[in-house]
Design an enzyme around this catalytic site. Structure first.
Site, PDB file in Angstrom:
ATOM      1  N   LYS A 190     148.175   1.404   8.351  1.00 42.68           N
ATOM      2  CA  LYS A 190     147.876   1.194   9.771  1.00 42.68           C
ATOM      3  C   LYS A 190     146.438   1.637  10.030  1.00 42.68           C
ATOM      4  CE  LYS A 190     149.187   2.441  14.446  1.00 42.68           C
ATOM      5  NZ  LYS A 190     150.222   2.972  15.323  1.00 42.68           N
ATOM      6  N   LYS A 243     149.031  -3.299   9.366  1.00 39.51           N
ATOM      7  CA  LYS A 243     148.785  -3.460  10.798  1.00 39.51           C
ATOM      8  C   LYS A 243     147.348  -3.111  11.139  1.00 39.51           C
ATOM      9  CE  LYS A 243     150.121  -1.457  15.136  1.00 39.51           C
ATOM     10  NZ  LYS A 243     150.741  -0.352  15.785  1.00 39.51           N
TER      11      LYS A 243
HETATM   12  C1  PBG Z   1     152.038   3.768  18.338  1.00 40.88           C
HETATM   13  C2  PBG Z   1     151.752   2.323  18.148  1.00 40.88           C
HETATM   14  C3  PBG Z   1     150.627   1.567  18.509  1.00 40.88           C
HETATM   15  C4  PBG Z   1     150.948   0.234  18.239  1.00 40.88           C
HETATM   16  C5  PBG Z   1     152.226   0.229  17.695  1.00 40.88           C
HETATM   17  N1  PBG Z   1     152.706   1.526  17.635  1.00 40.88           N
HETATM   18  C6  PBG Z   1     149.349   1.958  19.152  1.00 40.88           C
HETATM   19  C7  PBG Z   1     148.389   2.852  18.505  1.00 40.88           C
HETATM   20  O1  PBG Z   1     148.548   3.297  17.367  1.00 40.88           O
HETATM   21  O2  PBG Z   1     147.443   3.181  19.214  1.00 40.88           O
HETATM   22  C8  PBG Z   1     150.082  -0.972  18.507  1.00 40.88           C
HETATM   23  C9  PBG Z   1     150.793  -2.254  18.752  1.00 40.88           C
HETATM   24  C10 PBG Z   1     149.987  -3.345  19.329  1.00 40.88           C
HETATM   25  O3  PBG Z   1     148.762  -3.235  19.574  1.00 40.88           O
HETATM   26  O4  PBG Z   1     150.586  -4.396  19.571  1.00 40.88           O
HETATM   27  N2  PBG Z   1     151.299   4.662  17.587  1.00 40.88           N
END
Ligand code: PBG
Length: 317
Positions: A190, A243
């Site tokens: 991520k 992601k």
């Molecule tokens: C929680 C999380 C996030 C997303 C999914 N889980 C945001 C982040 O890490 O700031 C992003 C999902 C999206 O942008 O569609 N940590």
């Protein structure tokens, strides 16, 4: 054998021939629709220009999930926006927390729909970071126990799958120890991405100070993504996730080539918003651009795609 005996256009001459030689297929079975639960009743709060993404109170969420299920969507990913936030993010693991209430209602009203939950503290902490703070830093090891507690409370309320998205080291192992039988989809690679912007508005989870670069990955790295994946598999993850998706197709491909487990990719809110905005301005056709994006993610090697287009795809296919 070159031109003129080889002519690749021969197999493109009809829709049926193109279908016969199609290498990548997008199916509804591959898609997971994210949903956001918020307090109240009768609440549907969309963000401007982002129809398909909205905060919904539990009653409305149940209605939406039932509609998704009857359209053929088989899995959803739940996020929660709590009534109150605190330093530790205690709303994340409360018995009557927003996600837990949504899970119980969905379990009863939409049986057969696979319920996955995002496991993270950022929607629940007053400072918006994904873990607890000690001396202004996100404290890794103290956060692990809170994440495991959160995952357990989700499963007790009816979650089928948990998906930790916090990027603390060791979280998959901590959750696996607490939940030996629950599938874990790990947000393994991520990245600290600009493409989460619209999500943070819907989830009310933007960090109050600083950013997430101290725990989410640097967008420049792919070997490091493979190390994250290897560690998460060792700790007991069942599915790996990359992601965002579209700016990281090379990472999806690298993970696919290295590991044999199922692979997911999250087509995030900013990727969706870009297409929505361009379509609204008349620059492209949303349906074609969305389907092309989702197929690209699958072609890169993802088996599962988390996408806000899941409901639309159910209508389009
Ligand atoms: C929680 C999380 C996030 C997303 C999914 N889980 C945001 C982040 O890490 O700031 C992003 C999902 C999206 O942008 O569609 N940590």
């Amino acid at each position: 054998m070159a031109f003129p005996s080889t002519r690749l256009r021969r197999l493109r001459s009809s829709d049926a021939l193109r279908a016969l030689v199609r290498e990548t297929r997008l199916e509804l079975d591959d898609l997971v629709m994210p949903l956001f639960a918020c307090p109240g009743e009768g609440v549907v709060r969309p963000l401007e220009g982002l129809d398909g993404i909205a905060q919904r109170s539990v009653d409305e969420l149940v209605r939406e999930a039932a509609a998704l299920h009857s359209l053929g969507v088989r899995a959803v990913l739940l996020f929660g926006i709590p009534e109150e936030k605190d330093e530790e993010g205690s709303g994340a693991w409360e018995h009557d927390g927003i996600v837990q209430r949504a899970l119980r209602a969905l379990r009863a009203e939409a049986p057969g729909l696979t319920l996955a939950t995002d496991v993270c503290l950022c929607e629940y902490t007053s400072h918006g970071h994904c873990g607890v703070l000690r001396d202004g830093e996100v404290a890794n090891d103290e956060t692990l126990e809170l994440l495991a507690r959160t995952a357990v409370s989700h499963v007790e309320a009816g979650a089928d799958v948990v998906a930790p998205s916090d990027m603390m080291d060791g979280r998959v192992g901590a959750i696996r120890e607490a939940l030996p039988d629950t599938p874990i989809v790990s947000y393994a690679a991520k990245y600290a991405s600009a493409f989460y912007g619209p999500f943070r508005e819907v989830a009310e989870s933007a960090p109050a100070f600083g950013d997430r670069r101290g725990y989410q990955m640097d967008p420049t790295n792919v070997r490091e993504a493979l190390r994250e994946c290897a560690l998460d598999l060792d700790e007991g993850a069942d599915v790996l996730m990359v992601k965002p998706a579209l700016p990281y197709l090379d990472v999806i491909r690298a993970v696919r080539d290295r590991f044999d487990c199922p692979l997911a990719a999250y087509n995030v809110s900013g990727e969706y918003a870009m297409v929505k905005a361009a379509a609204a301005a008349g620059h492209l056709d949303e349906r074609s651009a969305a389907l092309e994006s989702l197929v690209a993610i699958k072609r890169a090697g993802a088996d599962i795609v988390f996408t806000y287009w899941a409901k639309d795809v159910a209508r389009w296919l």
